[in-house]
Design a protein around this motif. Structure first.
Motif, short mmCIF file in Angstrom:
data_model
loop_
_atom_site.label_atom_id
_atom_site.label_comp_id
_atom_site.label_asym_id
_atom_site.label_seq_id
_atom_site.Cartn_x
_atom_site.Cartn_y
_atom_site.Cartn_z
N GLY A 184 0.82 -1.21 0.00
CA GLY A 184 0.00 0.00 0.00
C GLY A 184 0.85 1.26 0.00
O GLY A 184 0.60 2.20 -0.76
N TRP A 185 1.88 1.28 0.87
CA TRP A 185 2.76 2.45 0.94
C TRP A 185 3.55 2.60 -0.35
O TRP A 185 3.77 3.72 -0.83
N ILE A 186 3.99 1.49 -0.93
CA ILE A 186 4.76 1.55 -2.18
C ILE A 186 3.91 2.16 -3.29
O ILE A 186 4.37 3.03 -4.05
N LEU A 187 2.66 1.74 -3.40
CA LEU A 187 1.77 2.29 -4.43
C LEU A 187 1.48 3.76 -4.17
O LEU A 187 1.41 4.57 -5.11
N LEU A 188 1.32 4.13 -2.88
CA LEU A 188 1.09 5.53 -2.54
C LEU A 188 2.30 6.39 -2.92
O LEU A 188 2.15 7.48 -3.48
N ALA A 189 3.51 5.88 -2.61
CA ALA A 189 4.72 6.61 -2.99
C ALA A 189 4.85 6.72 -4.51
O ALA A 189 5.34 7.72 -5.02
N ASP A 190 4.39 5.69 -5.22
CA ASP A 190 4.42 5.76 -6.69
C ASP A 190 3.51 6.87 -7.21
O ASP A 190 3.84 7.53 -8.20
N THR A 191 2.36 7.06 -6.56
CA THR A 191 1.47 8.14 -7.00
C THR A 191 2.12 9.50 -6.77
O THR A 191 1.93 10.43 -7.57
N VAL A 192 2.88 9.63 -5.68
CA VAL A 192 3.58 10.90 -5.42
C VAL A 192 4.65 11.14 -6.48
O VAL A 192 4.79 12.24 -7.01
N ALA A 193 5.41 10.08 -6.81
CA ALA A 193 6.42 10.21 -7.86
C ALA A 193 5.76 10.56 -9.19
O ALA A 193 6.26 11.41 -9.94
N GLY A 194 4.63 9.92 -9.48
CA GLY A 194 3.92 10.24 -10.71
C GLY A 194 3.40 11.66 -10.73
O GLY A 194 3.42 12.33 -11.77
N SER A 195 2.95 12.15 -9.56
CA SER A 195 2.45 13.53 -9.50
C SER A 195 3.58 14.53 -9.72
O SER A 195 3.37 15.58 -10.34
N ILE A 196 4.79 14.23 -9.24
CA ILE A 196 5.93 15.12 -9.47
C ILE A 196 6.25 15.18 -10.96
O ILE A 196 6.52 16.26 -11.51
N ILE A 197 6.23 14.03 -11.62
CA ILE A 197 6.47 14.01 -13.07
C ILE A 197 5.39 14.81 -13.79
O ILE A 197 5.68 15.62 -14.69
N PHE A 198 4.13 14.61 -13.38
CA PHE A 198 3.02 15.31 -14.02
C PHE A 198 3.13 16.82 -13.79
O PHE A 198 2.89 17.62 -14.71
N LEU A 199 3.48 17.22 -12.56
CA LEU A 199 3.62 18.64 -12.26
C LEU A 199 4.74 19.27 -13.09
O LEU A 199 4.63 20.42 -13.54
N SER A 200 5.82 18.53 -13.29
CA SER A 200 6.91 19.06 -14.11
C SER A 200 6.46 19.28 -15.55
O SER A 200 6.72 20.33 -16.15
#
Length: 236
Positions: A184-200
């Motif tokens: 669960g935490w790994i998937l949550l951290a993946d969404t944060v990493a994806g959001s950083i890419i999307f924000l960039s």
């Protein structure tokens, strides 16, 4: 209106008026669609940023601590270590995995071992002699706040266990690195990493759409990317 030249001039003016009207409508539609797209992109950029804000702060702070833990020797992350020896049950576990299962129950740990190793008996050099080293079993149990490292040498009647209790900063570092966490935490951290890419990506897109000096922005972006890659390559 019987004059042919006047009729021709009137026809040309009417045609030009129709063309101008069509062009105006097309430009208006393009501006309207561009305005709608920009409004939608801004909202999406803001909501994605809000989603990753809290965890982004966590990853940012722990990232700084990890980057400077060697040079600045920041003593924030600490662990209290204790050692104990557990007597083996009768009958003794048959293999390393059986030992790990018994240790999980004995230590009252709610997670299975993250690493189980079994090294067979082998001959090792001891000065100018050769000696037989017995088989060696080990198991590691991890969570963000506590870690257990168990070792057993075949033939002993006990297992050595080292326990490490992390303070809050060490626990946060474990979360940052994904040590001892669930899926669960790994998937949550993946969404944060994806959001950083999307924000960039959306940030560059918004800047290019709102600023006419797009070539300058592209140059800045490519330069920063090149510098980042060069520094990362040099650090390897």
């Amino acid at each position: 209106m019987n004059n042919p030249q006047l009729k021709h001039l009137h026809s040309v003016n009417h045609t030009n008026g129709v063309i101008n009207s069509v062009v105006t409508n097309v430009l208006h539609d393009k501006r309207s669609k561009r305005s709608i797209f920009l409004k939608w992109l801004r909202k999406l950029h803001g909501w994605i940023g809000l989603w990753g804000a809290a965890l982004g702060l966590l990853f940012g702070v722990t990232g700084i601590l990890q980057n400077h833990r060697t040079i600045l020797k920041i003593p924030a992350a600490q662990a209290q270590e204790t050692m104990l020896q557990l007597p083996l049950p009768m009958p003794a576990p048959a293999d390393a995995q059986a030992l790990a299962n018994w240790l999980q129950h004995e230590l009252a740990f709610d997670r299975v071992a993250t690493k189980v190793r079994s090294e067979p008996q082998k001959t090792v050099a001891w000065g100018d002699k050769s000696m037989k080293q017995p088989a060696h079993w080990s198991a590691v149990f991890s969570s963000p706040s506590v870690n257990f490292q168990a070792e057993y040498w075949l033939g002993n009647n006990f297992v050595s266990v080292k326990r490490s209790d992390n303070n809050i900063f060490a626990s946060l570092n474990s979360l940052h690195k994904g040590n001892g966490v669930g899926i669960g935490w790994i998937l949550l951290a993946d969404t944060v990493a994806g959001s950083i890419i999307f924000l960039s990506l959306t940030g560059v897109l918004l800047w290019s759409l709102l600023n006419r000096r797009r070539m300058i922005g592209a140059g800045i972006g490519l330069t920063s990317l090149a510098i980042g890659i060069a520094l990362a390559w040099q650090a390897m």
